[in-house]
Design an enzyme around this catalytic site. Structure first.
Site, PDB file in Angstrom:
ATOM      1  N   ASP A 303      -8.070  -0.637  -0.743  1.00  0.00           N
ATOM      2  CA  ASP A 303      -6.728  -0.501  -0.182  1.00  0.00           C
ATOM      3  C   ASP A 303      -5.931   0.444  -1.081  1.00  0.00           C
ATOM      4  O   ASP A 303      -6.267   0.605  -2.266  1.00  0.00           O
ATOM      5  CB  ASP A 303      -6.010  -1.858  -0.074  1.00  0.00           C
ATOM      6  CG  ASP A 303      -4.886  -1.825   0.955  1.00  0.00           C
ATOM      7  OD1 ASP A 303      -5.133  -2.180   2.123  1.00  0.00           O
ATOM      8  OD2 ASP A 303      -3.765  -1.423   0.588  1.00  0.00           O
ATOM      9  N   ASP A 348     -10.313  -1.129   9.549  1.00  0.00           N
ATOM     10  CA  ASP A 348      -9.216  -1.797  10.258  1.00  0.00           C
ATOM     11  C   ASP A 348      -7.973  -0.951  10.009  1.00  0.00           C
ATOM     12  O   ASP A 348      -7.203  -1.209   9.098  1.00  0.00           O
ATOM     13  CB  ASP A 348      -9.054  -3.218   9.727  1.00  0.00           C
ATOM     14  CG  ASP A 348      -7.981  -4.002  10.460  1.00  0.00           C
ATOM     15  OD1 ASP A 348      -7.521  -3.535  11.522  1.00  0.00           O
ATOM     16  OD2 ASP A 348      -7.587  -5.076   9.968  1.00  0.00           O
ATOM     17  N   CYS A 401      -5.234  -3.312  15.670  1.00  0.00           N
ATOM     18  CA  CYS A 401      -4.604  -4.441  16.362  1.00  0.00           C
ATOM     19  C   CYS A 401      -3.474  -3.886  17.230  1.00  0.00           C
ATOM     20  O   CYS A 401      -2.336  -4.331  17.168  1.00  0.00           O
ATOM     21  CB  CYS A 401      -4.103  -5.501  15.391  1.00  0.00           C
ATOM     22  SG  CYS A 401      -2.970  -4.907  14.128  1.00  0.00           S
TER      23      CYS A 401
END
Length: 474
Positions: A303, A348, A401
């Site tokens: 990240d 993601d 998402c």
């Protein structure tokens, strides 16, 4: 607090949410902390009003003549949502005590006006600029999809940690705690709890001991599409909060086939509260210490924000699993040792989060068209960098998402055009996982468009997710 004072407080909280990027829940907690006189019943009533208003915001703004302030939206909600007559609304706006001031002539006229025909976006409850995207994606079903995304509260989905316990054992413990879990239809390791009354799952021993994680079923399905197997090198390229990191890690552990012995007694479950505090019952400490389990995969989680990685560490410890947490450079640096080494890379990608609007409806009204364009460009850049880590024969899984084509299909198409060395993997093939149910293989396989799969509250009962699966061929 009087009912009128609660309305005034709700209007104030709504104004704070409108001028903040914080989730509504965080703003509500801050309000409760700053107003200790408000009891648990007051806080619940205020939170209920706030969420009612946010979910119906488009309709309320329209009804109140374009006004977006908290006072106007609360007044509109009393008429349009609660169905109160003018006399009752005026009584609640007498100006006495801590209640709101009397209605103005304009406010009175708005709530007594004859309802006209609502524009489609208002009736659907969506921001106007995303309607065309929904129509292209869902056709005649677009209003159904919009309603399921914006109107109801989402349930609480749990993922059972297969390395520590069984679904049946967790299900029994939840029932012993007075809850009514249901098996999820697609994920073989999922259990679902009703949205109301929402239990404090994180206070329960089965959570503290790492037997469960809170994870939407759609997110679980996305993890299972990765097809992780023993001996693999796996990369979670955008780890974020770590939910999918844990899902990937679980696939590298031996599966428990019997319930663990001598589990701690189930903790009392407290009713949901925006700020917790005096609603939370005392919780017993876990009787079992976390046990680290030997992993059969090499898992790396990246990240760009160190704090996010730090927040994953206690989650890994609780689950008893390992991952190599690494800070990713702003220009993609820090991955050189893994170039063309990974069997699975899961991306993601950052997105609008529109697939989770049923959980955070306030985000719908903060989103701007320019943000979709920015996210698309960022996703394409991230996919380009992450794909370099996939070895020949390895799998790349692109996930968002989001419900919007401008992020999902557009970004997948751009990647495919720029990377002919990656071949599409049919979703039907990716669904061949023991972590998915037979119903998932049948239903989700039928819903897929080749190597792409779209999940949504209306079609699958999950948050909105998009997934595309690829294999490096050269």
């Amino acid at each position: 607090m009087t009912p009128a004072a609660r309305l005034a407080a709700a209007a104030s909280v709504l104004d704070s949410i409108a001028h903040s990027r914080q989730p509504a829940e965080v703003v509500l907690k801050a309000w409760g902390a700053a107003n200790r006189y408000a009891g648990s019943g007051d806080r619940r009533a205020i939170a209920d009003r706030v969420y009612k208003v946010i979910r119906a915001r488009g309709r309320l703004v329209w009804a109140m003549g374009g006004r977006e302030d908290g006072r106007a939206l609360v007044i509109g909600s009393l008429s349009l949502i609660d169905g109160l007559p003018l006399e009752e609304i005026e009584r609640l706006h007498s100006g006495d005590g801590y209640g709101p001031r009397p209605l103005s002539k304009q406010e009175r006229s708005r709530i007594t006006a004859e309802p006209g025909e609502l524009p489609g976006w208002v009736a659907a409850g969506l921001p106007e600029f995303v309607v065309e995207d929904f129509k292209i994606t869902f056709g005649d079903r677009w209003t159904e999809e919009a309603h399921a995304l914006m109107a109801p509260r989402a349930p609480i989905d749990l993922r059972v940690n297969s390395a520590k316990t069984t679904v049946a054992a967790v299900e029994a413990e939840l029932r012993a705690a007075g809850l009514a879990p249901q098996r999820t239809p697609w994920s073989a390791w999922g259990l679902r709890l009703a949205a109301e009354p929402a239990p404090d799952v994180q206070a329960m021993d089965i959570f503290k001991q790492g037997h469960i994680e809170i994870q939407d079923e759609g997110s679980q399905v996305a993890c299972w599409l990765a097809g992780v197997e023993a001996g693999m090198t796996v990369v979670d390229y955008c780890a974020g909060g770590g939910g999918k990191t844990l899902g990937l890690a679980m696939q590298g552990q031996p599966v428990v086939t019997k319930a663990p012995k001598a589990q701690a007694e189930a903790a009392p479950v407290a009713a949901w509260s925006p700020v917790g505090g005096d609603d939370a019952a005392p919780q017993p400490k876990p009787k079992a210490k976390p046990v680290e389990i030997t992993s059969t995969i090499r898992l790396f989680a990246y990240d760009v924000v160190q704090k996010r990685l730090d927040n994953i560490r206690p989650r890994l410890a609780r689950a008893g699993v390992n991952a190599d947490l690494r800070l990713l450079g702003q220009n993609g640096g820090g991955v050189e040792d893994l170039v063309r080494q990974a069997d699975v890379v899961l991306v993601d990608a950052p997105c609008s989060g529109s697939g989770a609007w049923r959980r955070r409806p306030e985000d719908a009204w903060r989103l701007k068209p320019s943000e979709i364009e920015r996210m698309h460009a960022l996703q394409v850049q991230i996919l380009d960098r992450a794909s370099a880590l996939v070895k020949p024969g390895g799998r790349l899984v692109f996930i968002t998402c989001s419900m919007l084509r401008g992020e999902n299909e557009a970004s997948a198409a751009a990647f495919e055009e720029n990377h002919p060395e990656f071949a599409p993997v049919p979703i039907a093939e990716a669904l061949n996982s023991p972590n998915l149910t037979d119903a998932a293989r049948e239903r989700l396989g039928a819903m897929a468009e080749g190597h792409r799969l779209r999940l949504s509250p209306a079609s699958t009962g999950t948050d909105g997710f998009f997934a595309a699966v690829y294999e490096r061929t050269a």
